[in-house]
Design a protein around this motif. Structure first.
Motif, PDB file in Angstrom:
ATOM      1  N   GLY A   1       0.580  -1.221   0.137  1.00 10.06           N
ATOM      2  CA  GLY A   1      -0.059  -0.395  -0.056  1.00 10.06           C
ATOM      3  C   GLY A   1       1.126   0.906   0.060  1.00 10.06           C
ATOM      4  O   GLY A   1       2.016   1.148  -0.072  1.00 10.06           O
ATOM      5  N   GLN A   2      -0.061   2.509   0.247  1.00 13.79           N
ATOM      6  CA  GLN A   2       1.024   3.877  -0.247  1.00 13.79           C
ATOM      7  C   GLN A   2       0.351   4.653   1.380  1.00 13.79           C
ATOM      8  O   GLN A   2      -0.696   4.328   2.002  1.00 13.79           O
TER       9      GLN A   2
ATOM     10  N   MET B   1       5.278  12.613   3.846  1.00 13.68           N
ATOM     11  CA  MET B   1       5.457  12.490   2.485  1.00 13.68           C
ATOM     12  C   MET B   1       4.819  11.175   1.628  1.00 13.68           C
ATOM     13  O   MET B   1       4.547  10.837   3.355  1.00 13.68           O
ATOM     14  N   ASN B   2       4.395  11.516   0.794  1.00 10.37           N
ATOM     15  CA  ASN B   2       3.600   9.249   0.554  1.00 10.37           C
ATOM     16  C   ASN B   2       5.180   8.377   0.629  1.00 10.37           C
ATOM     17  O   ASN B   2       6.182   8.910   0.006  1.00 10.37           O
ATOM     18  N   PHE B   3       4.965   7.378   1.238  1.00 12.27           N
ATOM     19  CA  PHE B   3       5.720   5.716   0.988  1.00 12.27           C
ATOM     20  C   PHE B   3       4.987   4.389   1.366  1.00 12.27           C
ATOM     21  O   PHE B   3       3.846   4.685   1.081  1.00 12.27           O
ATOM     22  N   VAL B   4       5.436   4.550   0.243  1.00 11.09           N
ATOM     23  CA  VAL B   4       5.390   3.002  -0.669  1.00 11.09           C
ATOM     24  C   VAL B   4       5.388   2.423   0.620  1.00 11.09           C
ATOM     25  O   VAL B   4       6.784   1.563   0.152  1.00 11.09           O
ATOM     26  N   VAL B   5       5.108   1.120   0.558  1.00 11.31           N
ATOM     27  CA  VAL B   5       5.080  -0.042   1.322  1.00 11.31           C
ATOM     28  C   VAL B   5       5.206  -0.953   0.463  1.00 11.31           C
ATOM     29  O   VAL B   5       4.015  -1.714   0.125  1.00 11.31           O
ATOM     30  N   VAL B   6       6.602  -2.589   0.558  1.00  9.85           N
ATOM     31  CA  VAL B   6       6.805  -3.765   0.424  1.00  9.85           C
ATOM     32  C   VAL B   6       7.191  -4.212   1.316  1.00  9.85           C
ATOM     33  O   VAL B   6       7.813  -3.536   1.925  1.00  9.85           O
ATOM     34  N   ARG B   7       7.800  -5.308   1.130  1.00 14.41           N
ATOM     35  CA  ARG B   7       7.110  -6.641   1.828  1.00 14.41           C
ATOM     36  C   ARG B   7       8.705  -7.188   1.121  1.00 14.41           C
ATOM     37  O   ARG B   7       8.656  -7.708   0.022  1.00 14.41           O
TER      38      ARG B   7
END
Length: 177
Positions: free
Chosen positions: A20-21, A39-45
């Motif tokens: 998600g973001q 700030m927008n952060f893109v969440v990754v695994r």
């Protein structure tokens, strides 16, 4: 967290689907001079050497002026201009041949901003870029089981950690529960 429908494409062509973001407040600088913004952060695994990467929208948002020739990022803060010196610590080792070619080309074009060994990383001040956990008062800590590694990999990890500690780029911190 907001749903993200487009994948991220890594340097070696790998595809990572974001979880998600999320929009978060960011403070950049030291105790005396800093700037804050959302700030927008893109969440990754995904396993990575980096916890976050500030992209062009973030650089624009803090009105920063990057200089690859001088290996620094300057941005306005209350009372003046703050300078962050940029340095890279490590490069991944799982690239396929095409990724290696692309990476080598990138490195050749930008030799002035990459350190080849830890000793080359001069002028780094912990007060400019130091990561701390933002833990809310009264919240109980979450303890996780230590993850084990194969003996050969564990030895390599330990050697790299010792190099970072010896170079003064990393230190052990104890959090009391």
């Amino acid at each position: 967290m907001v749903l993200v429908t487009a994948p991220l494409i890594g340097f070696s062509g790998e595809i990572i689907w974001p979880i998600g973001q999320i929009l978060l407040p960011v403070k950049i600088g030291d105790a005396e001079h800093s700037t804050s913004t959302w700030m927008n952060f893109v969440v990754v695994r995904s396993p990575s050497l980096y916890n976050e990467i500030i992209g062009r929208p973030g650089v624009r948002k803090i009105q920063a002026v990057p200089s690859t020739a001088h290996r620094m990022l300057k941005f306005p803060v209350l009372g003046g201009i703050l300078t962050l010196r940029k340095q890279t610590i490590a490069i991944g080792s799982t690239l396929i041949e095409e990724g290696w070619r692309a990476l080598c080309g990138l490195l050749r074009r930008n030799l002035d901003i990459f350190a080849l060994k830890l000793e080359d990383m001069t002028g780094f001040s912990r007060h400019i870029a130091e990561h701390r956990l933002n833990v809310r008062e009264g919240c109980s800590l979450v303890r996780q089981k230590k993850r084990s590694q194969a003996p050969k990999r564990n030895k390599a990890i330990q050697e790299e950690v010792e190099k970072l500690v010896d170079a003064g780029l990393m230190k052990e911190v104890h959090y009391h529960s």
